[in-house]
Design a protein around this motif. Structure first.
Motif, mmCIF file in Angstrom:
data_model
loop_
_atom_site.group_PDB
_atom_site.id
_atom_site.type_symbol
_atom_site.label_atom_id
_atom_site.label_comp_id
_atom_site.label_asym_id
_atom_site.label_seq_id
_atom_site.Cartn_x
_atom_site.Cartn_y
_atom_site.Cartn_z
ATOM 1 N N GLU A 70 73.700 56.558 55.287
ATOM 2 C CA GLU A 70 74.261 57.371 56.279
ATOM 3 C C GLU A 70 74.033 57.171 57.620
ATOM 4 O OE1 GLU A 70 75.239 62.162 56.841
ATOM 5 O OE2 GLU A 70 74.089 61.480 55.061
ATOM 6 N N ALA A 71 72.906 56.782 58.080
ATOM 7 C CA ALA A 71 72.648 56.503 59.508
ATOM 8 C C ALA A 71 73.279 55.409 59.901
ATOM 9 C CB ALA A 71 71.067 56.400 59.590
ATOM 10 N N ALA A 72 73.876 54.619 59.075
ATOM 11 C CA ALA A 72 74.339 53.268 59.637
ATOM 12 C C ALA A 72 75.856 53.392 59.539
ATOM 13 C CB ALA A 72 74.217 52.058 58.653
ATOM 14 N N LEU A 73 76.490 54.547 59.224
ATOM 15 C CA LEU A 73 78.042 54.656 59.196
ATOM 16 C C LEU A 73 78.567 55.054 60.611
ATOM 17 C CD1 LEU A 73 78.326 56.366 55.964
ATOM 18 C CD2 LEU A 73 78.680 53.876 56.358
ATOM 19 N N SER A 74 77.664 55.238 61.687
ATOM 20 C CA SER A 74 78.255 55.288 62.962
ATOM 21 C C SER A 74 78.916 53.909 63.507
ATOM 22 C CB SER A 74 77.411 55.839 64.032
ATOM 23 O OG SER A 74 76.370 54.888 64.097
ATOM 24 N N HIS A 75 78.555 52.654 62.900
ATOM 25 C CA HIS A 75 79.160 51.447 63.492
ATOM 26 C C HIS A 75 79.341 50.824 62.282
ATOM 27 C CE1 HIS A 75 78.681 48.021 66.430
ATOM 28 N NE2 HIS A 75 79.078 47.460 64.970
ATOM 29 N N VAL A 76 80.648 50.790 61.924
ATOM 30 C CA VAL A 76 81.196 49.721 60.853
ATOM 31 C C VAL A 76 82.141 48.574 61.358
ATOM 32 C CG1 VAL A 76 82.479 50.020 58.658
ATOM 33 C CG2 VAL A 76 81.065 51.810 59.436
ATOM 34 N N ASP A 77 81.817 47.441 60.830
ATOM 35 C CA ASP A 77 82.562 46.330 61.248
ATOM 36 C C ASP A 77 83.211 45.678 60.026
ATOM 37 O OD1 ASP A 77 81.888 46.156 63.815
ATOM 38 O OD2 ASP A 77 80.098 45.175 63.570
ATOM 39 N N VAL A 78 84.593 45.403 60.111
ATOM 40 C CA VAL A 78 85.206 44.874 58.867
ATOM 41 C C VAL A 78 85.885 43.503 59.011
ATOM 42 C CG1 VAL A 78 87.057 45.218 57.144
ATOM 43 C CG2 VAL A 78 85.668 47.471 57.908
ATOM 44 N N GLN A 79 85.656 42.628 58.562
ATOM 45 C CA GLN A 79 86.157 41.110 58.735
ATOM 46 C C GLN A 79 87.151 41.069 57.732
ATOM 47 O OE1 GLN A 79 83.845 38.005 60.514
ATOM 48 N NE2 GLN A 79 84.428 36.709 58.717
ATOM 49 N N VAL A 80 88.391 40.354 57.983
ATOM 50 C CA VAL A 80 89.570 40.310 57.097
ATOM 51 C C VAL A 80 89.842 38.751 57.153
ATOM 52 C CG1 VAL A 80 91.760 40.867 56.083
ATOM 53 C CG2 VAL A 80 90.329 42.735 56.753
ATOM 54 N N GLN A 81 89.834 38.045 55.996
ATOM 55 C CA GLN A 81 90.736 36.709 56.060
ATOM 56 C C GLN A 81 91.714 36.602 55.016
ATOM 57 O OE1 GLN A 81 88.095 33.134 55.254
ATOM 58 N NE2 GLN A 81 89.506 31.877 56.465
ATOM 59 N N LEU A 82 92.999 36.760 55.233
ATOM 60 C CA LEU A 82 94.170 36.927 54.574
ATOM 61 C C LEU A 82 94.640 35.688 53.898
ATOM 62 C CD1 LEU A 82 96.336 38.969 53.482
ATOM 63 C CD2 LEU A 82 97.412 38.256 55.664
ATOM 64 N N ARG A 83 94.900 35.303 52.923
ATOM 65 C CA ARG A 83 95.417 34.115 52.314
ATOM 66 C C ARG A 83 97.029 34.375 52.213
ATOM 67 N NH1 ARG A 83 93.130 32.433 47.040
ATOM 68 N NH2 ARG A 83 95.246 32.802 46.099
ATOM 69 N N VAL A 84 97.741 33.345 52.715
ATOM 70 C CA VAL A 84 99.261 33.638 53.016
ATOM 71 C C VAL A 84 99.853 32.178 52.357
ATOM 72 C CG1 VAL A 84 101.268 34.078 54.435
ATOM 73 C CG2 VAL A 84 99.079 35.034 55.053
ATOM 74 N N ASP A 85 100.747 32.424 51.345
ATOM 75 C CA ASP A 85 101.111 31.347 50.605
ATOM 76 C C ASP A 85 100.277 30.073 50.415
ATOM 77 O OD1 ASP A 85 103.799 32.550 50.286
ATOM 78 O OD2 ASP A 85 104.189 31.846 52.511
ATOM 79 N N GLU A 86 99.027 30.415 49.933
ATOM 80 C CA GLU A 86 98.205 29.464 49.652
ATOM 81 C C GLU A 86 97.526 28.874 50.765
ATOM 82 O OE1 GLU A 86 97.208 29.444 46.429
ATOM 83 O OE2 GLU A 86 98.755 30.858 46.003
ATOM 84 N N ASP A 87 97.777 29.363 51.987
ATOM 85 C CA ASP A 87 96.922 28.766 53.316
ATOM 86 C C ASP A 87 95.891 30.131 53.686
ATOM 87 O OD1 ASP A 87 98.600 26.529 53.473
ATOM 88 O OD2 ASP A 87 99.984 27.331 54.459
ATOM 89 N N TRP A 88 94.897 29.800 54.280
ATOM 90 C CA TRP A 88 94.154 30.674 54.801
ATOM 91 C C TRP A 88 94.436 31.016 56.237
ATOM 92 C CZ3 TRP A 88 90.972 33.306 51.656
ATOM 93 C CH2 TRP A 88 90.588 32.765 50.557
#
Length: 174
Positions: free
Chosen positions: A110-128
């Protein structure tokens, strides 16, 4: 210097005309299928990753486990991802003016939830596509309630601010 997006911001993909993505609805929430035993003592939260097509052609998109990385706290420790309760986008054709959304359930101290980083790498038509990053936090860290009602004690912050402002506005106190 590269600045991450704020949770809720849309990010356009230049290499795929009209395609954009965002991380949003970061909030404390329990998973619909119950808590995983591995998350004992951790606080659950959820987030959504939405892909929108504003272009003229359709795209086949993939957003599966391993393409979303969630880090929490000032040191960027990995959050526990509840794959059983999460919903991913696996080989879906997003046509013009349509959206697809992945829902992710994760847990962390709970103490760590004030800072959340989300990284997304989408694959589109078989290309990253390039990786994109969003930063945000969850306001679950409310201070514990004092024994007396808030703002009534002599030492309360509200009382101190009120006294300071009153002293500043009274004639002859400057």
């Amino acid at each position: 210097m590269y600045e991450p997006n704020v949770v809720g911001d849309w990010q356009e993909y230049e290499e795929h005309a009209g395609l954009r993505v965002r991380v949003h609805r970061l909030a404390a929430a329990e998973p619909p299928r119950g808590r995983d035993d591995a998350a004992a003592g951790l606080s659950y939260f959820t987030l959504r990753v939405t892909v929108e097509n504003r272009g003229a052609q359709h795209y086949g998109i993939h957003l599966e486990d391993g393409q979303i990385d969630v880090r929490v706290g000032p040191d960027g420790e990995g959050a526990f991802i509840d794959w059983r309760s999460s919903q991913f986008i696996e080989g879906f054709d997003v046509y013009p003016l349509r959206r697809a959304t992945a829902v992710l359930y994760a847990a962390a101290p709970e103490a760590a939830l004030s800072h959340v980083d989300v990284q997304v790498q989408l694959r589109v038509d078989e290309d990253w596509a390039d990786r994109r990053m969003w930063a945000g936090g969850i306001g679950v860290l409310e201070p514990s309630a004092p024994a007396a009602p808030a703002g009534t004690g002599q030492g309360s912050l509200a009382h101190q601010v009120s006294a300071f402002l009153r002293d500043q506005t009274e004639p002859g106190t400057a």
